[in-house]
Structures are given as structure tokens and as C-alpha cells.
Write a protein that holds these residues in place. Structure first.
Motif, PDB file in Angstrom:
ATOM      1  N   MET A 208       0.832  -1.284  -0.069  1.00 31.22           N
ATOM      2  CA  MET A 208      -0.111   0.287  -0.330  1.00 31.22           C
ATOM      3  C   MET A 208       0.446   1.501  -0.274  1.00 31.22           C
ATOM      4  O   MET A 208       1.639   1.370   0.993  1.00 31.22           O
ATOM      5  N   PRO A 209       1.041   1.996  -0.965  1.00 33.78           N
ATOM      6  CA  PRO A 209       1.663   3.109  -0.772  1.00 33.78           C
ATOM      7  C   PRO A 209       1.560   4.114  -0.292  1.00 33.78           C
ATOM      8  O   PRO A 209      -0.001   4.748  -0.065  1.00 33.78           O
ATOM      9  N   ASN A 210       2.181   4.592   0.225  1.00 34.31           N
ATOM     10  CA  ASN A 210       1.763   6.078   0.921  1.00 34.31           C
ATOM     11  C   ASN A 210       2.666   7.491   1.035  1.00 34.31           C
ATOM     12  O   ASN A 210       2.306   8.033   1.609  1.00 34.31           O
ATOM     13  N   THR A 211       3.475   7.228   0.102  1.00 32.28           N
ATOM     14  CA  THR A 211       4.212   8.375  -0.365  1.00 32.28           C
ATOM     15  C   THR A 211       4.531   9.134  -1.643  1.00 32.28           C
ATOM     16  O   THR A 211       5.066   7.918  -2.369  1.00 32.28           O
ATOM     17  N   ILE A 212       4.477  10.469  -1.798  1.00 32.36           N
ATOM     18  CA  ILE A 212       4.199  10.215  -3.270  1.00 32.36           C
ATOM     19  C   ILE A 212       5.837  11.657  -3.211  1.00 32.36           C
ATOM     20  O   ILE A 212       6.023  12.370  -2.118  1.00 32.36           O
ATOM     21  N   ILE A 213       6.532  11.236  -4.049  1.00 37.84           N
ATOM     22  CA  ILE A 213       7.978  12.218  -4.042  1.00 37.84           C
ATOM     23  C   ILE A 213       7.837  12.890  -5.082  1.00 37.84           C
ATOM     24  O   ILE A 213       8.493  12.709  -6.500  1.00 37.84           O
ATOM     25  N   THR A 214       7.945  14.357  -4.865  1.00 38.03           N
ATOM     26  CA  THR A 214       8.692  14.924  -6.448  1.00 38.03           C
ATOM     27  C   THR A 214       9.219  16.373  -6.180  1.00 38.03           C
ATOM     28  O   THR A 214      10.465  15.865  -4.674  1.00 38.03           O
ATOM     29  N   THR A 215       9.536  16.531  -7.106  1.00 39.54           N
ATOM     30  CA  THR A 215      11.225  17.607  -7.061  1.00 39.54           C
ATOM     31  C   THR A 215      10.404  18.782  -6.491  1.00 39.54           C
ATOM     32  O   THR A 215       9.430  19.139  -6.066  1.00 39.54           O
ATOM     33  N   ASN A 216      11.002  19.946  -6.729  1.00 37.91           N
ATOM     34  CA  ASN A 216      10.435  21.303  -5.775  1.00 37.91           C
ATOM     35  C   ASN A 216       9.942  22.169  -7.081  1.00 37.91           C
ATOM     36  O   ASN A 216       9.146  23.069  -6.946  1.00 37.91           O
ATOM     37  N   ASP A 217       9.449  21.385  -8.521  1.00 37.18           N
ATOM     38  CA  ASP A 217       8.699  22.459  -9.232  1.00 37.18           C
ATOM     39  C   ASP A 217       7.448  22.751  -9.421  1.00 37.18           C
ATOM     40  O   ASP A 217       6.250  21.850  -8.438  1.00 37.18           O
ATOM     41  N   PRO A 218       6.304  24.020  -9.168  1.00 35.09           N
ATOM     42  CA  PRO A 218       6.127  24.418  -8.697  1.00 35.09           C
ATOM     43  C   PRO A 218       4.908  23.901  -8.478  1.00 35.09           C
ATOM     44  O   PRO A 218       3.530  23.981  -8.675  1.00 35.09           O
ATOM     45  N   VAL A 219       4.582  23.248 -10.926  1.00 35.40           N
ATOM     46  CA  VAL A 219       3.898  22.677 -11.066  1.00 35.40           C
ATOM     47  C   VAL A 219       3.085  21.540 -10.685  1.00 35.40           C
ATOM     48  O   VAL A 219       2.063  21.191 -10.162  1.00 35.40           O
ATOM     49  N   THR A 220       4.308  21.013 -10.185  1.00 29.75           N
ATOM     50  CA  THR A 220       3.551  19.961 -10.049  1.00 29.75           C
ATOM     51  C   THR A 220       3.564  19.657  -8.218  1.00 29.75           C
ATOM     52  O   THR A 220       2.287  18.749  -8.153  1.00 29.75           O
ATOM     53  N   ILE A 221       4.151  20.408  -7.319  1.00 35.19           N
ATOM     54  CA  ILE A 221       3.753  20.283  -6.346  1.00 35.19           C
ATOM     55  C   ILE A 221       2.040  20.498  -6.178  1.00 35.19           C
ATOM     56  O   ILE A 221       1.714  20.478  -5.314  1.00 35.19           O
ATOM     57  N   ASN A 222       1.587  22.351  -6.336  1.00 33.28           N
ATOM     58  CA  ASN A 222       0.529  21.867  -6.578  1.00 33.28           C
ATOM     59  C   ASN A 222       0.141  21.430  -7.807  1.00 33.28           C
ATOM     60  O   ASN A 222      -2.183  20.929  -6.647  1.00 33.28           O
ATOM     61  N   GLN A 223      -0.072  20.385  -8.637  1.00 34.77           N
ATOM     62  CA  GLN A 223      -0.552  19.151  -8.563  1.00 34.77           C
ATOM     63  C   GLN A 223      -1.013  18.669  -7.604  1.00 34.77           C
ATOM     64  O   GLN A 223      -2.553  17.895  -7.377  1.00 34.77           O
ATOM     65  N   VAL A 224      -0.433  18.102  -7.196  1.00 34.60           N
ATOM     66  CA  VAL A 224      -0.454  16.797  -5.745  1.00 34.60           C
ATOM     67  C   VAL A 224      -1.083  18.211  -4.811  1.00 34.60           C
ATOM     68  O   VAL A 224      -2.385  16.884  -4.226  1.00 34.60           O
ATOM     69  N   LYS A 225      -1.127  19.007  -4.193  1.00 32.99           N
ATOM     70  CA  LYS A 225      -1.501  19.465  -3.388  1.00 32.99           C
ATOM     71  C   LYS A 225      -3.338  19.501  -3.912  1.00 32.99           C
ATOM     72  O   LYS A 225      -4.095  19.168  -3.086  1.00 32.99           O
TER      73      LYS A 225
END
Length: 337
Positions: A208-225
Motif C-alpha cells: 500500500m503506497p503512502n508517499t508521493i515524492i516530487t522535485t520542487n517544481d511548482p506545477v507538480t507540487i500544486n497538482q499534488v496539493k
């Protein structure tokens, strides 16, 4: 803080050491302090290498036993092993006679402050580069060291043909077509956890995955949020649609150094990298022999070079790290190819 000179050296170094000890507590160690990284302490005098071994596997299901018959003996299978070597990472600065005599205290303080950050920054950089170089088996770091980043089967962390020790089955932990992050691509990653995860006997095991790991790219961060914090399904216009990813289903770990090259400089080709992981099953191992350390000049340790009259400050840390298996993590480079 006092000016640095021969008469105040002991007091100055004492303050520097106190600040450094505080940094050990407060420096933002994003990956080291995350549940993704398993911390191991190695005792001094126990050699410079460490072997990590995968837990033993056994076939998962009990089998029917007819009356008077013997029970079926369980099948067991040892996994892979991985050796890692402790390495030392250091940085030093010299405070010149001219800097001391001309009162350049602000420059001295700035240099020492940056020096005390160096071992923490290096450790975070190396941890991040295990993800940055997830498709490779090695890379050369900022000091020219060739770093082995292969996993137990000798392949890169992310591969479509990972092998098992007790089965001919191969499987992939790369998200098909390398999509950018979205609800649909996250579901593709979740399907890999559900259908493409095996023990060493080739039996499917669900994680069961429980963590999403991204760079600090604002677009990707906002999509996750947006996905994690929405009160409704983000693909629906129905305000009453339930968001299955709400209720803190996932932890989002932002790793700014993941989109960098070996020197820590920006590498825009890695901007869209993202991973999905099960921190409960992570075997990302960090073994520290010597925690971050600062050596300061004093009247007791040959504190001044005879010829140049420079004073030297040195920071260092020693550790080894390895990612052992690939079951717990799935990846996309976000290129759509």
C-alpha cells in the motif's frame, strides 16, 4: 560574536562549536528525517563496509493435508545481498592572517557558517541523487567519486526487468509511458503496487503506497496539493463527489535537490520526476559511521600553519547508503515517453 584573533580564538571557536551542535538539530534534512530512509548506526572499529541482506521469503499460503498424510514443507528463499562502503566527505576553509588583522569578521563568520552547513548539504545531496539517478547503476559525484546506485539484482532502481532469486518472473516498477503527475497517472502507479509486486518466490504481494515524492517544481507540487486537499473528485463537476485521496492518504515529500546534477546545480530535465512509495516497506538504508563533525583551531592542535599563518576550520561526515530492493517504489520521469 567576538572578533577573531589570537586572544579571542578559544572563545570564538567555542561559540562556533555551539552553533554547529544546534545545526545538527535544526538543519532541514528532508530525506534523512523522512520515513523513507532507514537509519543504521555503525560502531567505530568495525571495518569500512557493511552488508545489507534481504529478509527471507516463504510461500504465502497453507496447503491442504489429507488425513494420515504429512504436512507440506514450506518453501523458503533467501533474497539478494548488497555491500556498501563507508566514505568520508570533508570541506575546509582557511582564515588568513590578513583577514584577521584587517577585521574582516563578517566574511569570516559567513565562511564558517557555510562550512558548518556543508556536511548536512552533502548528505542530503547524496540521498536525493539516489532518486535523481534512479535509471542508472552508477554516477560520478561532485568530488569525482564513482557511486554505485544499483539495487540487489544489479539493475538500476527503476527497471522494467527486475529479477527474483527464486523465480524466473521479471517485473517493472516504471510507470507506463512516463506520464506527468495526475490523478490518472497516480492510479497507474497504484496498479503497479497491486499487480506488479512479488516476493522472491514469484508470488504476488500487495503493498500500500503512502508517499508521493516530487522535485520542487511548482506545477507538480500544486497538482499534488490539489489532488490531496480537494474536497471532491478533481475530475468531476459534482461538488458532492468524494475525493478518495483525502484524509491524509498520502504524505508528500518535496526533494529540491532531486532535480540537480552531480554538483547540485539545476538540471531541468529532472524537473518532472515523481515517485510513489510505501515507506512501511522501504529499504533505503543510510549507515552513518561518524555524524557531522567540526574541527576548529585551538592552541592545543597546531592551530596555525607556520609558513602562511592561516587558521583552518574543517567539517566532515562519513556514511554509506544503499537502496536494496525496488518493490516499495514506482517512478515516472514525467516526459510522456
Amino acid at each position: 560574536m567576538p572578533s577573531i584573533n589570537t586572544w579571542t580564538l578559544s572563545q570564538y571557536s567555542d561559540i562556533v562549536n555551539r552553533v554547529f551542535e544546534k545545526k545538527k538539530e535544526l538543519f532541514p534534512m528532508v530525506l534523512k528525517n523522512s520515513p523513507l530512509v532507514q537509519k543504521v548506526t555503525k560502531q567505530l572499529g568495525t571495518w569500512d563496509s557493511i552488508r545489507f541482506a534481504e529478509e527471507i521469503d516463504m510461500d504465502l499460503y497453507a496447503k491442504y493435508r489429507a488425513e494420515w498424510n504429512q504436512s507440506t514443507t514450506a518453501l523458503t528463499q533467501y533474497g539478494y545481498e548488497k555491500d556498501a562502503t563507508i566514505e568520508y566527505f570533508t570541506k575546509e576553509i582557511e582564515i588568513t592572517k590578513k583577514m584577521r588583522d584587517t577585521g574582516k569578521d563578517n566574511i569570516v563568520r559567513k565562511l564558517i557558517d557555510l562550512l558548518t552547513d556543508a556536511p548536512f548539504r552533502k548528505l542530503e545531496l547524496d540521498l536525493a541523487h539516489r532518486f535523481s539517478n534512479a535509471w542508472s547503476t552508477s554516477y560520478t559525484d561532485n568530488g569525482g567519486l564513482s557511486v554505485d546506485v544499483s539495487v540487489w539484482d544489479g539493475l538500476a532502481l527503476i527497471s522494467s526487468v527486475h529479477t527474483l532469486t527464486g523465480s524466473a518472473t521479471t517485473y517493472s516498477n516504471q510507470i507506463t509511458a512516463n506520464p506527468q503527475f495526475s490523478k490518472g497517472s497516480l492510479e497507474l502507479a497504484e496498479r503497479l503496487f497491486a499487480e506488479e509486486t512479488y516476493n522472491n518466490l514469484g508470488e504476488r504481494v500487495a503493498m500500500m503506497p503512502n508517499t508521493i515524492i516530487t522535485t520542487n517544481d511548482p506545477v507538480t507540487i500544486n497538482q499534488v496539493k490539489e489532488l490531496l486537499n480537494a474536497t471532491a473528485d478533481i475530475n468531476s463537476s459534482n461538488a458532492w463527489t468524494f475525493n478518495v485521496y483525502g484524509w491524509t492518504w498520502y504524505n508528500h515529500v518535496i526533494v529540491p535537490l532531486m532535480s540537480t546534477d552531480a554538483n547540485g546545480w539545476l538540471d531541468t530535465t529532472k524537473r518532472k520526476y515523481w515517485f510513489v512509495a510505501s515507506s512501511n516497506d522501504s529499504d533505503f538504508q543510510l549507515c552513518v559511521l561518524n555524524d557531522a563533525y567540526l574541527k576548529t583551531p585551538s592552541v592545543w592542535n597546531s592551530w596555525e600553519d607556520f609558513s602562511s599563518e592561516n587558521w583552518t576550520y574543517l567539517s566532515w561526515i562519513s556514511y554509506a547508503m544503499a537502496i536494496l530492493t525496488w518493490r516499495w517504489i514506482k517512478w515516472s520521469d514525467g516526459t510522456g515517453s
